[in-house]
Scaffold this active site. Sequence first.
Site, short mmCIF file in Angstrom:
data_model
loop_
_atom_site.label_atom_id
_atom_site.label_comp_id
_atom_site.label_asym_id
_atom_site.label_seq_id
_atom_site.Cartn_x
_atom_site.Cartn_y
_atom_site.Cartn_z
N ARG A 135 29.38 -8.08 31.27
CA ARG A 135 30.24 -8.40 30.14
C ARG A 135 30.12 -9.86 29.70
NH1 ARG A 135 35.37 -5.41 29.86
NH2 ARG A 135 34.30 -4.58 31.66
N THR A 136 30.26 -10.77 30.65
CA THR A 136 30.26 -12.19 30.28
C THR A 136 28.90 -12.61 29.74
OG1 THR A 136 31.92 -12.62 31.97
CG2 THR A 136 30.72 -14.52 31.14
N LYS A 166 20.51 -20.90 48.04
CA LYS A 166 21.24 -21.18 46.82
C LYS A 166 21.22 -22.66 46.44
CE LYS A 166 24.75 -18.87 48.33
NZ LYS A 166 26.15 -18.49 48.52
N ARG A 211 26.54 -19.14 35.57
CA ARG A 211 27.42 -18.34 36.43
C ARG A 211 26.85 -18.45 37.83
NH1 ARG A 211 30.22 -13.10 36.57
NH2 ARG A 211 31.33 -14.01 34.82
N HIS A 255 36.90 -19.91 35.41
CA HIS A 255 36.16 -19.10 34.45
C HIS A 255 36.82 -19.40 33.10
CE1 HIS A 255 33.92 -16.06 32.54
NE2 HIS A 255 34.26 -14.99 33.24
#
Lengths: 323, 433
Positions: A59-60, A87, A109, A137
């Site tokens: 969605r985002t 990471k 994100r 967010h």
Amino acid sequence: MTAALGKDLIGLERLSPDQIRLILDTAEPFKEVSERPIKKVPALRGKTIVNLFFEASTRTRISFEFAEKRLSADTVNVAATGSAVQKGETLVDTAKNLEAMRIDMVVIRHASSGAAQFLGDRIRSNVVNAGDGKHEHPTQALLDLLTIRDKLGRIEGVKVCLVGDILHSRVARSNIWGLTKLGAQVAVCGPHSLMPRGIEELGVTVLRRVEEAIEWADVLNVLRLQLERMEAGFIPSLREYYRVFGVTVERLAKAPRALTVMHPGPMNRGVEIDSRVADGPHSVILDQVTNGVAVRMAVLYLLAGGKPELADAAKGPAAGGTD
Amino acid sequence: MAAPLLLQGGRVVDPSRDLDETADVLIQDGRIAAVGPGLGAPAGATVRDVRGTVVAPGLVDVHVHLREPGNEDEETIATGARAAAAGGFTAVCAMPNTDPVTDNQAAVGFIVRQSLRAGFARVYPIGAISVGQRGQQLAEFGEMVGAGAVAVSDDGKPVVSSHLMRTALEYARTFDIPVADHCEEPSLSAGGVMHEGLVATRLGLKGIPAAAEEIMVARDILLAELTGGRVHLCHLSTRGSVELMRRAKERGLRVTAEVTPHHLSLTETACERYDTHAKMNPPLREAADVAALRQALQDGVIDCVASDHAPHAYDEKEAAFDDAPFGIVGLETAFGVAYTELVQGGALTLPQLILRMSTVPAQVFGLAGGTLRPGAPADVVALDVTAGWSVDAARFHSKSRNTPFAGRSLTGRAALTLVAGKIVHDARAAAEG
């Protein structure tokens, strides 16, 4: 760099009430763009934007991508999920590589709190936080604010209760900052095993039971309960969660006043929210999705140096330099 | 033998003898020959004017990580011992979480040999409690002590099994060495990266509650009582731990504890903006914890200051907060931070600070030093407590730069450090060089 928002949008904690209102006001004219047959304005023509998603999102990511395309930016999507590379190493190297490619903006994100800040501190491009770990967010909270304002005509004085897993929720943190800065009354409700330490000190009331939340609130923002939380022992079972904290039609029937129900998605129907509520008259869940595109257009436009007054009808390709 | 050395005209502070007076210190054959006002220089002696400095027994740090063997890119015994000398330390105790783990006599002997070869501060090895620090089988304490180990610890990790901790305390009694424990209940701290409190809530970082430390502090105190062993609690960070220690001391148990300069001076707010140089384990806590730790050091409820010097390569800290390793370097800032925060801050007198950074840690770990008594090894430091200086990590002798004190203005640093009468650090020479 623009004075309107600063270089980056990392979170709502550091925005002033005026800056938040500016974004919401700038989003208004952009709503109309998405209703046109030709959904495109030239505001960000020639700008390059990278959507850097280290964590799965549908969605985002799509919402940002639509916002960028409707502003005529050139976009590249990078999905780095499940990368075998550590990471931290990926992040610092990614920052350097993006800087070398002279990107105008990065939408990031990431599963680690602070990742957007980390990137923003190391590159000259504008950075938009699309969700960092359990931190913030901001665009989700902005679209939530816009939806509340659309529905109730105001934000000041409105009673909003966030329901669910507050501990792990970046949506909750951004909503708390945004709502309290704009004068809403904010409560949180959920199992105490999912309530962060010191949350009251952020200016919110903690409600013990969802029934109290329904009795108190004008708006319920129901958070997604991630299934991993049960495995990690924070709650005994999803079934019991629904029994104790589920937002159901039966419970809503006891609300003393009109209640608006929101959900940032994706929903677990039958866990935190009853399907009949999600699809019912209280729900503004799809309005939130629609507003998401407009809010993200506003954020990108303002960060790129767009003049708020020219956003009206989005005629203004008057975007200045990005820094 | 080297010529005798006369340190002339300093303020001599020797807590082991309650001494605080302007005096000379004569060093001969690597030992303290005499301490007193107006000592004459014997024939052939070198005279060093140390007026304006504080002459004290060399500082002793019972908790450092020197990374050798295994991570020589971050620190070696030589660079760590050099950094120690620059910080005014004449003796440090090296934790055994090397790679491979220092859990046998050969590994202990290697550290002793490397430190003798380096020739700066003395480096005393601490052996592992358990083989491979895996928390299962006791390492060979007797052989490690024979090779030079002065204590045992699984530091970096807690001793999870209470049975193992019990047997370690019992078994260590034969050799009369302390068992040093890193107090952390791992099921409570798992995944945590900073103090569990308001800052962690705001930053969205997983917290480590104070109770994760205190549960193990309480357990270790109970086991010290059960076994009669000597337990030494590493880097205490919470006011709750202080209370437990206070009660243990009141009951006369054989429990000692240390606290780091950073836990005495910084709080959780240092983690703002995800500064990975403020990420350490145990984490920085709250202002009330800092106040309790300072009081405990003043009262002797906490016995000593230790740096927990933990070097990391620069790029390891250049990461998201979750992904960065725990730990900071401390040898070259320990005295400056402690002096500025505690002595100038009014919590301790200078003699009290020397007591907690030299005399007592030497006693707790049974080391030579911590005294200027004639006949003792000439492990001596001359401290400049007048000139301010600014922390410039690029000028550290340590191989690593991971400090939260970069750019900080401090007062107090070593002007001259002597080990067995030999100059191992001379700020004047360093400045001229």
